[in-house]
Write an enzyme that holds these catalytic residues in place. Structure first.
Site, PDB file in Angstrom:
ATOM      1  N   HIS A  84       0.925  -1.147   0.110  1.00 16.17           N
ATOM      2  CA  HIS A  84      -0.092   0.193  -0.043  1.00 16.17           C
ATOM      3  C   HIS A  84       0.674   1.166  -0.083  1.00 16.17           C
ATOM      4  O   HIS A  84       0.491   2.409  -0.554  1.00 16.17           O
ATOM      5  CB  HIS A  84      -0.925   0.048   1.071  1.00 16.17           C
ATOM      6  CG  HIS A  84      -1.850  -1.084   1.254  1.00 16.17           C
ATOM      7  ND1 HIS A  84      -2.912  -1.119   0.502  1.00 16.17           N
ATOM      8  CD2 HIS A  84      -1.963  -2.062   2.257  1.00 16.17           C
ATOM      9  CE1 HIS A  84      -3.596  -2.271   0.684  1.00 16.17           C
ATOM     10  NE2 HIS A  84      -2.997  -3.000   1.641  1.00 16.17           N
ATOM     11  N   HIS A 109       5.528   7.175   6.465  1.00 16.08           N
ATOM     12  CA  HIS A 109       5.328   6.412   5.056  1.00 16.08           C
ATOM     13  C   HIS A 109       4.816   7.629   4.314  1.00 16.08           C
ATOM     14  O   HIS A 109       4.684   8.592   4.526  1.00 16.08           O
ATOM     15  CB  HIS A 109       4.031   5.368   5.087  1.00 16.08           C
ATOM     16  CG  HIS A 109       2.743   5.784   5.797  1.00 16.08           C
ATOM     17  ND1 HIS A 109       2.642   5.917   7.097  1.00 16.08           N
ATOM     18  CD2 HIS A 109       1.787   6.258   5.240  1.00 16.08           C
ATOM     19  CE1 HIS A 109       1.558   6.335   7.456  1.00 16.08           C
ATOM     20  NE2 HIS A 109       1.021   6.792   6.472  1.00 16.08           N
ATOM     21  N   HIS A 111       2.150   8.859   0.792  1.00 18.04           N
ATOM     22  CA  HIS A 111       1.001   8.835  -0.153  1.00 18.04           C
ATOM     23  C   HIS A 111       1.233   9.762  -1.388  1.00 18.04           C
ATOM     24  O   HIS A 111       1.633  10.760  -1.248  1.00 18.04           O
ATOM     25  CB  HIS A 111      -0.305   9.429   0.667  1.00 18.04           C
ATOM     26  CG  HIS A 111      -0.655   8.530   1.933  1.00 18.04           C
ATOM     27  ND1 HIS A 111      -1.417   7.600   1.845  1.00 18.04           N
ATOM     28  CD2 HIS A 111      -0.262   8.669   3.030  1.00 18.04           C
ATOM     29  CE1 HIS A 111      -1.585   7.078   2.963  1.00 18.04           C
ATOM     30  NE2 HIS A 111      -0.813   7.699   3.836  1.00 18.04           N
ATOM     31  N   GLU A 122      -3.136  13.558   0.748  1.00 19.92           N
ATOM     32  CA  GLU A 122      -4.392  13.080   1.279  1.00 19.92           C
ATOM     33  C   GLU A 122      -5.248  14.498   1.907  1.00 19.92           C
ATOM     34  O   GLU A 122      -6.342  14.618   1.487  1.00 19.92           O
ATOM     35  CB  GLU A 122      -4.163  12.149   2.400  1.00 19.92           C
ATOM     36  CG  GLU A 122      -3.654  10.846   1.851  1.00 19.92           C
ATOM     37  CD  GLU A 122      -3.827   9.619   2.749  1.00 19.92           C
ATOM     38  OE1 GLU A 122      -4.619   8.746   2.171  1.00 19.92           O
ATOM     39  OE2 GLU A 122      -3.645   9.589   3.859  1.00 19.92           O
ATOM     40  N   HIS A 135       3.563  10.755   6.239  1.00 18.93           N
ATOM     41  CA  HIS A 135       2.992  10.830   7.578  1.00 18.93           C
ATOM     42  C   HIS A 135       4.024  10.353   8.388  1.00 18.93           C
ATOM     43  O   HIS A 135       4.405   9.220   8.119  1.00 18.93           O
ATOM     44  CB  HIS A 135       1.693   9.929   7.747  1.00 18.93           C
ATOM     45  CG  HIS A 135       0.481  10.685   6.750  1.00 18.93           C
ATOM     46  ND1 HIS A 135      -0.341   9.848   6.254  1.00 18.93           N
ATOM     47  CD2 HIS A 135       0.444  12.048   6.617  1.00 18.93           C
ATOM     48  CE1 HIS A 135      -1.343  10.614   5.531  1.00 18.93           C
ATOM     49  NE2 HIS A 135      -0.874  11.715   5.582  1.00 18.93           N
ATOM     50  N   THR A 217      -6.019   7.063   7.832  1.00 21.50           N
ATOM     51  CA  THR A 217      -6.755   7.310   6.562  1.00 21.50           C
ATOM     52  C   THR A 217      -6.746   5.893   5.715  1.00 21.50           C
ATOM     53  O   THR A 217      -7.119   5.955   4.557  1.00 21.50           O
ATOM     54  CB  THR A 217      -5.938   8.308   5.941  1.00 21.50           C
ATOM     55  OG1 THR A 217      -4.544   7.808   5.552  1.00 21.50           O
ATOM     56  CG2 THR A 217      -5.612   9.620   6.393  1.00 21.50           C
ATOM     57  N   THR A 218      -6.648   4.745   6.319  1.00 18.13           N
ATOM     58  CA  THR A 218      -6.733   3.616   5.675  1.00 18.13           C
ATOM     59  C   THR A 218      -7.193   2.663   6.559  1.00 18.13           C
ATOM     60  O   THR A 218      -7.349   2.832   7.934  1.00 18.13           O
ATOM     61  CB  THR A 218      -5.328   2.807   5.136  1.00 18.13           C
ATOM     62  OG1 THR A 218      -4.471   2.540   6.513  1.00 18.13           O
ATOM     63  CG2 THR A 218      -4.608   3.821   4.162  1.00 18.13           C
TER      64      THR A 218
END
Length: 344
Positions: A84, A109, A111, A122, A135, A217-218
């Site tokens: 992911h 990590h 995005h 995000e 993040h 957020t996941t």
């Protein structure tokens, strides 16, 4: 952020029961997350679109103070592809101060969007989506033993959000991570990278941020996150952004048809009456030694300049006064006429 928790956090805690497969698009995409993860349909979800007109300034919010970020130790840092995102595990010795309690670092990590897309961050600010977002995940180390436990409790996690925009030059701190993505191209692959300053990944101003209560957020989307979104973006080069967009796959190496890992961002969620606060930095009450010396030198320079100006003006006025006095004497002598040399 934070897919099936242990995969993303890498925490040495008992694994949670595996949840349903999820993705960002398609039949298992984000619109279907609440079907397998009920919390994803909650009223305090993240990310959000921050609208400036609805933000409340809060002068009581202190600056963020990362401790140990400059020197995370001598041990190699694990970097992995969990299918992911790319996850860099961080030493627990890294702490985040300026929050209600002391929070220990867990991992960071990213995005990002698709190549040629309009952005991949995000969080949005006034509807604008930055190129990417990082993040840095922390957990409340005063109340919980690890992030896996903390995620189940309100305020158990604190996430630092950093917006990434494209600039002219590559960012040297981000290069410490991005240059190793080729070693984790497929889901499940891991490597280790040399330690470096995590602080260098953050913008200079840590006193400018937005704060609100939200969620992962996941999936599993637990509503346990105290969010701090830094207002000052960090700039990476276009080539570095393309490394994020085009290097990793969401599938394992054994898959016959590898799927590129891109567009791994969730759409904005409803605010639902939540408050969004903005730090309001005050004027500094004190100065560092260097600043104090600079101020003193500047003040002395001003005083000397003022003294010289006054001296020069005074000197000029005295010169003019002497000229005027000499002129008056000359005129008086002229009126008396030539001296009388006759004798009695």
């Amino acid at each position: 952020m934070l897919p099936v928790l242990l995969l993303l956090l890498g925490a040495p805690a008992p694994a949670l029961p595996a949840g349903p497969h999820w993705a960002y698009e398609g039949p298992h995409g984000q619109h279907h997350w609440p079907e397998g993860y009920p919390a994803c349909g909650g009223r305090a979800q993240s990310p959000i679109d921050i609208r400036i007109t609805g933000v409340e300034p809060d002068p009581s919010l202190p600056p963020i103070h990362p401790e140990g970020y400059e020197s995370p130790g001598a041990s190699l840092l694990p970097l992995s592809n969990n299918g992911h995102t790319a996850v860099l595990e961080l030493p627990r010795s890294l702490r985040l101060r300026g929050l209600p309690r002391s929070f220990a670092a867990e991992q960071l990590h990213f995005h990002w969007g698709a190549a040629g897309g309009s952005g991949g961050a995000e969080h949005l600010v006034e509807g604008h989506r930055a190129a990417a977002e990082m993040h840095v995940v922390h957990y409340d180390a005063e109340r919980y033993g690890n992030a896996s436990e903390a995620q189940h409790h309100s305020g158990g996690l604190a996430v630092l959000g950093v917006l990434l925009e494209v600039g002219a030059a590559p960012h040297p701190a981000y290069a410490n991570i991005l240059r190793h993505l080729g070693s984790i191209r497929y889901a499940g692959q891991r490597t280790s990278i040399p330690p470096f300053s995590i602080r260098a990944l953050l913008p200079p101003r840590l006193d400018l941020y937005y704060r609100y209560n939200g969620s992962l957020t996941t999936p599993p989307c637990f509503q346990s996150v105290l969010w701090t979104l830094l207002r000052e973006p960090v700039r990476i080069s276009q080539a570095q952004l393309e490394q994020l967009q085009g290097t990793l796959y969401s599938t394992e190496a054994s898959e016959a048809e590898p799927q590129l890992l891109e567009g791994n961002f969730r759409g904005p969620q409803e605010l639902n009456q939540r408050r969004v606060l903005a730090s309001s930095p005050k004027a500094p009450e004190g100065y560092s030694t260097g600043e104090g010396i600079a101020i003193i030198i500047g003040a002395l320079g001003s005083c000397i300049g003022l003294f010289l100006s006054i001296h020069l003006v005074g000197k000029r006025m005295r010169s003019m006064r002497r000229t005027q006095e000499q002129d008056i004497v000359f005129k008086a002598s002229s009126r008396r006429g030539p001296p009388n040399h006759s004798h009695p």
